[in-house]
Write a protein that holds these residues in place. Structure first.
Motif, PDB file in Angstrom:
ATOM      1  N   ASP A   1      47.286  47.905  37.114  1.00 18.66           N
ATOM      2  CA  ASP A   1      47.266  46.784  38.056  1.00 18.66           C
ATOM      3  C   ASP A   1      46.252  45.717  37.663  1.00 18.66           C
ATOM      4  OD1 ASP A   1      49.233  47.902  39.628  1.00 18.66           O
ATOM      5  OD2 ASP A   1      47.818  48.883  40.990  1.00 18.66           O
ATOM      6  N   LEU A   2      45.262  46.083  36.855  1.00 22.07           N
ATOM      7  CA  LEU A   2      44.190  45.160  36.479  1.00 22.07           C
ATOM      8  C   LEU A   2      44.395  44.557  35.097  1.00 22.07           C
ATOM      9  CD1 LEU A   2      41.050  47.152  37.724  1.00 22.07           C
ATOM     10  CD2 LEU A   2      42.292  45.355  38.934  1.00 22.07           C
TER      11      LEU A   2
ATOM     12  N   ARG B   1      46.333  41.321  34.140  1.00 21.94           N
ATOM     13  CA  ARG B   1      46.615  40.610  35.393  1.00 21.94           C
ATOM     14  C   ARG B   1      45.348  40.012  36.001  1.00 21.94           C
ATOM     15  NH1 ARG B   1      50.993  44.734  38.327  1.00 21.94           N
ATOM     16  NH2 ARG B   1      52.385  44.919  36.503  1.00 21.94           N
ATOM     17  N   TRP B   2      44.247  40.719  35.894  1.00 24.04           N
ATOM     18  CA  TRP B   2      42.971  40.213  36.377  1.00 24.04           C
ATOM     19  C   TRP B   2      42.152  39.775  35.180  1.00 24.04           C
ATOM     20  CZ3 TRP B   2      40.144  42.458  41.138  1.00 24.04           C
ATOM     21  CH2 TRP B   2      41.059  42.744  42.157  1.00 24.04           C
TER      22      TRP B   2
ATOM     23  N   LEU C   1      34.605  42.601  40.960  1.00 24.86           N
ATOM     24  CA  LEU C   1      35.063  43.828  41.614  1.00 24.86           C
ATOM     25  C   LEU C   1      34.042  44.949  41.428  1.00 24.86           C
ATOM     26  CD1 LEU C   1      37.435  45.451  42.975  1.00 24.86           C
ATOM     27  CD2 LEU C   1      38.202  45.963  40.643  1.00 24.86           C
TER      28      LEU C   1
ATOM     29  N   ARG D   1      37.769  51.172  41.136  1.00 25.17           N
ATOM     30  CA  ARG D   1      37.531  50.681  42.500  1.00 25.17           C
ATOM     31  C   ARG D   1      38.824  50.509  43.286  1.00 25.17           C
ATOM     32  NH1 ARG D   1      31.924  47.765  43.791  1.00 25.17           N
ATOM     33  NH2 ARG D   1      32.326  49.086  45.590  1.00 25.17           N
ATOM     34  N   GLY D   2      39.639  51.544  43.292  1.00 27.51           N
ATOM     35  CA  GLY D   2      40.859  51.561  44.091  1.00 27.51           C
ATOM     36  C   GLY D   2      42.071  50.957  43.439  1.00 27.51           C
ATOM     37  N   HIS D   3      41.939  50.449  42.221  1.00 28.42           N
ATOM     38  CA  HIS D   3      43.054  49.832  41.504  1.00 28.42           C
ATOM     39  C   HIS D   3      43.367  50.652  40.254  1.00 28.42           C
ATOM     40  CE1 HIS D   3      42.721  46.010  43.816  1.00 28.42           C
ATOM     41  NE2 HIS D   3      41.436  46.322  43.831  1.00 28.42           N
ATOM     42  N   SER D   4      44.638  50.871  39.978  1.00 27.37           N
ATOM     43  CA  SER D   4      45.002  51.515  38.720  1.00 27.37           C
ATOM     44  C   SER D   4      44.737  50.549  37.579  1.00 27.37           C
ATOM     45  CB  SER D   4      46.470  51.919  38.722  1.00 27.37           C
ATOM     46  OG  SER D   4      47.309  50.776  38.634  1.00 27.37           O
TER      47      SER D   4
ATOM     48  N   SER E   1      34.809  54.254  39.388  1.00 27.90           N
ATOM     49  CA  SER E   1      36.018  54.605  38.648  1.00 27.90           C
ATOM     50  C   SER E   1      36.258  56.098  38.700  1.00 27.90           C
ATOM     51  CB  SER E   1      35.931  54.132  37.187  1.00 27.90           C
ATOM     52  OG  SER E   1      34.893  54.793  36.495  1.00 27.90           O
TER      53      SER E   1
ATOM     54  N   THR F   1      41.477  54.960  37.514  1.00 30.08           N
ATOM     55  CA  THR F   1      41.357  54.141  38.719  1.00 30.08           C
ATOM     56  C   THR F   1      40.013  53.429  38.692  1.00 30.08           C
ATOM     57  OG1 THR F   1      42.718  55.687  39.993  1.00 30.08           O
ATOM     58  CG2 THR F   1      41.322  54.161  41.240  1.00 30.08           C
TER      59      THR F   1
END
Length: 362
Positions: free
Chosen positions: A34-35, A38-39, A47, A28-31, A16, A26
């Protein structure tokens, strides 16, 4: 020398990045945006662990194995729960985790990740005079945690709120508890001692212990009746306003925005809606008061402010807020421990001696 190790880079990580000036997180490459929401938490666990275990399965199987780990933790620790329940709730959880077997396999890691989600509801129920509820290994992680707490399946909105919270706090750079985890991991002590080190650091009121006092603050302001006057008095007496300011962020904490949106989805009519409306008023008043009282500092809303509201709505008492924080952050601790073990070396900084010097003999 950097007081408190400010600006000192102590590790390289793929896990992170905290951009304090830009207000971005961030993972692992995701904002974070975005997570969060949603995840699922189980998917984010995968991840974080990716690359640190050779037998890491896909998302669906990992979620199933995490469910199995919850059941295993409950079965292993059920005989000890009544002995642990009289302890302070965070210490009881930490003691329970210390009873788990140590190891370096994926199964060991998943037990550690599952443990806070199992122990916290069980201990809370025992403290209320109720029987602990065994996990449902097929349920979603957050749903199962709430079911074990409440005795019935939570609403999808409430389950999603807790799941989003767990994702939001899963990792956050080299904070105090993560650094403690990596220091112990660097000695090759093992995953369980490393996680226990993180748990020890998270308890402090300047780290994971911060959300609980937010509830105390809101209740005190509600009883007083005048938010601005109460806040000014606290500042005049040198007290810290809980839920505002951050060691790294110089703008608004992005996690606060994620959790504010979560609470709004839970709001509406009733107690939750009224509590949110009141909290938003207090938030804006606090920002105005802090801007005037401390113009030289950027004291914005941080994650603890809306953490308190999410966890209160979920049914957790303030004394268990740090437990739920740990239930999310433990995945990051495990990933950092593995990263340190595989790519780092023994962490051994130097100190500068400032004590008395013995007389030198000629």
């Amino acid at each position: 020398m950097a007081n408190g190790l400010d600006e000192v880079v102590a590790a390289e990580t793929v896990l992170s990045d905290v951009d304090g000036l830009g207000g971005r997180l961030t993972i692992r490459g995701h904002s974070l945006g975005d997570l969060a929401g949603r995840w699922s938490y189980a998917r984010v666990v995968r991840l974080l662990l990716d690359g640190f275990f050779d037998d890491l399965p896909g998302d669906a199987e990992l979620a199933a194995r995490l469910g199995g780990a919850r059941t295993e933790v409950f079965d292993r620790l059920a005989p000890s729960l009544r002995l642990l329940a009289p302890l302070e709730i965070y210490s009881a959880m930490r003691a329970g985790i210390a009873l788990l077997p140590d190891g370096e396999t994926l199964a060991d890691a998943l037990r550690l990740i599952a443990a806070p989600a199992v122990l916290t509801p069980a201990l809370l129920r025992l403290r209320r005079g109720e029987q602990p509820i065994a996990p449902d290994g097929k349920a979603d992680h957050a749903t199962d945690m709430l079911r074990m707490l409440r005795g019935s399946a939570p609403s999808p909105a409430l389950a999603n709120a807790l799941d989003t919270y767990l994702v939001t706090v899963c990792d956050h750079g080299l904070n105090a508890s993560t650094f403690a985890t990596r220091v112990v991991a660097s000695t090759q002590a093992g995953l369980t001692p490393s996680v226990l080190a993180g748990l020890g650091a998270l308890k402090g009121p300047l780290h994971g212990g911060a959300p609980g006092p937010v509830i105390e603050m809101l209740d005190a302001i509600a009883a007083h009746g005048d938010a601005a006057t109460w806040l000014r008095d606290e500042i005049a007496h040198g007290e810290r306003i809980m839920g505002f300011g951050h060691r790294i962020y110089r703008v608004r904490d992005p996690r606060a925005d994620v959790l504010k949106a979560v609470v709004r989805k839970l709001g509406g009519e009733g107690d939750t809606g009224r509590r949110l409306a009141f909290a938003e008023t207090v938030e804006q008043t606090a920002l105005d008061v802090l801007r005037v009282a401390k113009p030289q500092r950027s004291l914005q809303t941080n994650v603890e402010f809306y953490t308190a509201l999410v966890l209160e709505a979920a049914g957790f008492p303030p004394e268990a807020f740090s437990n739920v924080f740990a239930a999310g952050r433990v995945a990051g601790w495990v990933a950092h421990a593995r990263e340190q073990q595989t790519t780092g070396r023994l962490i051994r900084p130097q100190s500068r001696y400032i004590g008395p010097v013995p007389d030198l003999v000629a």
